[in-house]
Scaffold this motif. Structure first.
Motif, PDB file in Angstrom:
ATOM      1  N   GLY A 345      44.993  35.897  36.314  1.00 34.09           N
ATOM      2  CA  GLY A 345      43.616  35.652  35.905  1.00 34.09           C
ATOM      3  C   GLY A 345      43.300  36.116  34.504  1.00 34.09           C
ATOM      4  N   ILE A 346      43.715  37.343  34.165  1.00 36.63           N
ATOM      5  CA  ILE A 346      43.327  37.896  32.862  1.00 36.63           C
ATOM      6  C   ILE A 346      44.378  37.637  31.791  1.00 36.63           C
ATOM      7  N   GLY A 347      45.609  37.292  32.197  1.00 34.04           N
ATOM      8  CA  GLY A 347      46.625  36.891  31.232  1.00 34.04           C
ATOM      9  C   GLY A 347      47.277  38.015  30.460  1.00 34.04           C
ATOM     10  N   SER A 348      47.132  39.264  30.902  1.00 36.83           N
ATOM     11  CA  SER A 348      47.714  40.380  30.153  1.00 36.83           C
ATOM     12  C   SER A 348      48.256  41.440  31.091  1.00 36.83           C
ATOM     13  N   SER A 349      49.559  41.677  31.027  1.00 34.49           N
ATOM     14  CA  SER A 349      50.163  42.755  31.813  1.00 34.49           C
ATOM     15  C   SER A 349      49.656  44.114  31.353  1.00 34.49           C
ATOM     16  N   PHE A 350      49.453  44.253  30.052  1.00 34.22           N
ATOM     17  CA  PHE A 350      49.007  45.520  29.488  1.00 34.22           C
ATOM     18  C   PHE A 350      47.618  45.889  30.012  1.00 34.22           C
ATOM     19  N   ALA A 351      46.770  44.879  30.227  1.00 33.85           N
ATOM     20  CA  ALA A 351      45.416  45.126  30.732  1.00 33.85           C
ATOM     21  C   ALA A 351      45.392  45.269  32.247  1.00 33.85           C
ATOM     22  N   THR A 352      46.417  44.761  32.928  1.00 37.12           N
ATOM     23  CA  THR A 352      46.454  44.838  34.383  1.00 37.12           C
ATOM     24  C   THR A 352      46.779  46.245  34.875  1.00 37.12           C
ATOM     25  N   ILE A 356      45.148  48.280  38.273  1.00 36.79           N
ATOM     26  CA  ILE A 356      45.818  48.443  39.556  1.00 36.79           C
ATOM     27  C   ILE A 356      46.353  49.858  39.798  1.00 36.79           C
ATOM     28  N   ALA A 357      46.668  50.598  38.728  1.00 34.27           N
ATOM     29  CA  ALA A 357      47.315  51.905  38.905  1.00 34.27           C
ATOM     30  C   ALA A 357      46.434  52.872  39.686  1.00 34.27           C
ATOM     31  N   ALA A 358      45.151  52.917  39.342  1.00 31.67           N
ATOM     32  CA  ALA A 358      44.240  53.864  39.998  1.00 31.67           C
ATOM     33  C   ALA A 358      44.128  53.604  41.495  1.00 31.67           C
ATOM     34  N   ILE A 359      44.362  52.363  41.910  1.00 29.59           N
ATOM     35  CA  ILE A 359      44.263  52.002  43.326  1.00 29.59           C
ATOM     36  C   ILE A 359      45.610  52.109  44.015  1.00 29.59           C
ATOM     37  N   PHE A 360      46.661  51.649  43.339  1.00 26.29           N
ATOM     38  CA  PHE A 360      47.981  51.572  43.965  1.00 26.29           C
ATOM     39  C   PHE A 360      48.638  52.940  44.150  1.00 26.29           C
TER      40      PHE A 360
END
Length: 438
Positions: A345-352, A356-360
């Motif tokens: 959706g957002i097109g950026s691994s750096f922004a993902t 996700i880290a705070a949840i995963f």
């Protein structure tokens, strides 16, 4: 239905129906925001607030595009292409053609890798080198979908595995965000943890070579004889190399692609490699060439802002994991899938990664995963979707070079092939790494 899924599905469906990617992102963001409980005013406000986040990157790519065109005007690219063409000059010699393909494939792969780690200019090399090579690719009847896969591999695999250039940035983000989420890790462990997922990318590239091995005909582009015999002044070559080195050094020293590109352009003009009266036309051509990429990046930041505003990323994770009853294997698979959805959706691994880290991380600790397994899961989940996303510069870059003659569709010739050959192996190898190796 979860707002994140709604937004991403709408955006992807519209893109597959050949609706302009920018329009698809805007429409997907609006529908996703409304389905997530935001009012139309709140959705638009969230979208507008996110636009500024992509402005710097868009301007960087615009200037890098201008720098790329300026480099091409020195004639150095024609010299390079004429050298490769000598190898495939004899149309009836199948050995020469095969060797020519190998040279082109290796050259583009090497440049894509260098653009991430050695000379961190990212996709700016594509409009510099790919359009002239199209003449040779047409002659060799190379399927451009394979070229898209080769370039995308070189744009993604190095940063998830090698701790240099953009790889250092990505791994620093992974380490920082995992640390902020309650698990302190060593940055040096990330390359080890990502080795198996990176191997999945290699497997995907090998499969792409096999699938797209057959010739594919495109409209031939005539190559004039006099353009192949380019005589370049030694000083021009020297100043061009100096400008490239200067751009890289300044970019690394300042941390700014904008300043780096500006430095490279100025060196070309100050040294006389290019004339001052050509500056406006050349820069305009380069910026026009990269304008579409810039608009997509800006729109993707607005899309990301709306997704975050709904709060449905966390809801999506918790709701899917709550029904698993401690099934670690399926939980890992679902977390990888969620990473894929977010990045698509957002097109950026750096922004993902920050999303996700705070949840995963807390969930992974609760599931009893090892430290290395968590690193591999977070790193792979972030990288998933970079290939195949219509809004990713890892797909927009190859298309910007391969579609200069209108014979390469962004969605069906770049996004769909790279999605299939890289995301599927990444999920498989990432899941294996987490469950059985780490």
């Amino acid at each position: 239905m979860n707002a994140v899924l709604v937004a991403v599905i709408v955006m992807l469906l519209l893109s597959l129906l050949r609706v302009n990617v920018v329009l698809s992102l805007v429409i997907g963001a609006v529908i996703g925001g409304l389905s997530g409980g935001l009012s139309i005013t709140e959705t638009i406000e969230a979208f507008n607030n996110g636009l500024g986040g992509g402005a710097q990157v868009a301007l960087s790519y615009g200037l890098l595009g201008g720098f790329a065109v300026a480099i091409s005007k020195t004639g150095i690219t024609e010299l390079l292409i004429s050298g490769i063409l000598k190898i495939v000059r004899k149309e009836g010699d199948s050995k020469n053609k095969a060797l020519g393909k190998v040279v082109i494939f290796f050259f583009l792969l090497l440049m894509a890798i260098f653009s991430q780690n050695l000379i961190p200019i990212h996709i700016a090399f594509v409009p510099l080198l790919v359009p002239p090579i199209l003449k040779i690719l047409n002659l060799l009847e190379v399927d451009r979908r394979l070229i898209a896969c080769i370039i995308t591999f070189g744009l993604i695999t190095p940063y998830i595995f090698l701790p240099y250039g953009f790889g250092a940035i990505y791994q620093d983000i992974v380490a920082t965000q995992i640390g902020l989420s309650g698990l302190e890790i060593k940055t040096s462990d990330i390359s080890k943890a990502m080795a198996i997922p990176a191997l999945g990318m290699v497997v995907g590239l090998a499969i792409a070579f096999y699938v797209y091995r057959k010739p594919r005909k495109y409209n031939q582009v005539d190559i004039e004889e006099d353009k192949l015999q380019v005589k370049i002044d030694n000083k021009t070559v020297l100043f061009t190399i100096v400008s490239l080195i200067g751009a890289v050094v300044i970019q690394v020293a300042t941390g700014s692609m904008i300043i780096g590109a500006l430095c490279g352009i100025l060196i070309l003009y100050v040294t006389g490699a290019l004339k001052w009266n050509e500056a406006d036309l050349i820069l305009s051509d380069g910026m026009r060439m990269m304008a579409f990429v810039g608009f997509v990046i800006i729109s993707a930041n607005g899309f990301s802002s709306v997704i975050n505003a709904t709060g449905d990323v966390e809801t999506l994770v918790k709701s899917t994991l709550s029904i698993l009853n401690g099934n670690v294997s399926l939980a890992v698979l679902l977390m990888l899938f969620i990473g894929l959805v977010v990045t698509m959706g957002i097109g950026s691994s750096f922004a993902t990664i920050p999303i996700i880290a705070a949840i995963f991380v807390p969930l992974c600790l609760e599931l009893g995963l090892s430290e290395m397994a968590i690193i591999s899961l977070i790193g792979t989940a972030g990288a998933l979707g970079d290939a195949g996303s219509p809004a990713s510069d890892s797909t927009l870059g190859p298309t910007s070079g391969l579609n200069v003659d209108g014979q390469h569709n962004h969605i069906w010739d770049t996004c769909v092939p790279t999605f299939v050959f890289y995301n599927i192996p990444l999920i498989i190898f990432g899941w294996i790494a987490v469950m059985f190796v780490l």
